[in-house]
Design an enzyme around this catalytic site. Structure first.
Site, PDB file in Angstrom:
ATOM      1  N   ARG A  92       0.824  -1.220   0.000  1.00 46.07           N
ATOM      2  CA  ARG A  92       0.000   0.000   0.000  1.00 46.07           C
ATOM      3  C   ARG A  92       0.857   1.269   0.000  1.00 46.07           C
ATOM      4  NH1 ARG A  92      -3.278  -2.467  -2.231  1.00 46.07           N
ATOM      5  NH2 ARG A  92      -4.975  -3.564  -1.233  1.00 46.07           N
ATOM      6  N   GLU A  95       1.957   1.572  -3.497  1.00 51.25           N
ATOM      7  CA  GLU A  95       0.808   1.983  -4.292  1.00 51.25           C
ATOM      8  C   GLU A  95       0.546   3.486  -4.128  1.00 51.25           C
ATOM      9  OE1 GLU A  95      -3.470   0.008  -4.939  1.00 51.25           O
ATOM     10  OE2 GLU A  95      -3.131   0.707  -2.883  1.00 51.25           O
ATOM     11  N   SER A 118      16.372  14.072  -2.255  1.00 46.49           N
ATOM     12  CA  SER A 118      17.413  13.122  -1.872  1.00 46.49           C
ATOM     13  C   SER A 118      16.854  12.062  -0.933  1.00 46.49           C
ATOM     14  CB  SER A 118      18.555  13.860  -1.161  1.00 46.49           C
ATOM     15  OG  SER A 118      19.483  12.936  -0.631  1.00 46.49           O
TER      16      SER A 118
END
Length: 166
Positions: A92, A95, A118
């Protein structure tokens, strides 16, 4: 470079030390002045323990052995198990970054210019807050230094030999 089996054994030992302390990553972080994610990175051998942090970490984790401290002070082999992406919480997170990534990139470009955040000069934390509806919410903070892309002018390339013209 640590062999994966050796690294796994060290991580198991470090997680046992944490378990013996009875403390959460956030509690250890509060005692050491580190972020909770960095504490987890240290104990998972994904970050390098600095000498000036050793006393605070030893105080927070009293059963931490000299051998483990020495291993933690060696630069780690930073990697991940590709199978871990299947773990639901990690899936998740991935995602969410993929779903919002293009928009986040556009905002970085608008606010800073052509560049990136960075992951080296970087801080990360996970916090628990109450939402407006009173339900628990997860706040993941990525705090990275902005790094602009550079125009690659040959005159600035220090590794390039100076060419003499006739």
């Amino acid at each position: 470079m640590e062999a994966s089996g050796e690294r796994a054994a060290v991580v198991r030992r470090l997680m046992e030390v944490k378990e013996e302390s009875g403390k959460t990553f956030s509690e250890i972080a509060a005692e050491t002045g580190l972020t909770n994610v960095y504490v987890a990175q240290l104990l998972r051998r994904q970050a390098h323990l600095k000498a000036d942090t050793v006393p605070a970490l030893r105080a927070a984790l009293p059963t931490l052995t000299d051998e483990l401290v020495q291993l933690m002070m060696q630069p780690p082999f930073r990697s991940y198990n590709p199978d871990i992406v299947q773990e639901p919480a990690i899936y998740r997170l991935n995602e969410a970054v993929m779903h919002f990534g293009e928009s986040i990139k556009e905002i970085i470009n608008e606010e800073f210019g052509d560049g990136i955040m960075s992951a080296i000069d970087f801080y990360c934390s996970v916090d628990k807050v109450q939402g407006a509806d009173g339900k628990d919410r997860v706040v993941v903070t990525f705090d990275g230094k902005y790094l602009p892309y550079t125009e690659q002018k040959s005159e600035h390339m220090m590794s390039r030999p100076t060419r003499k013209t006739s």
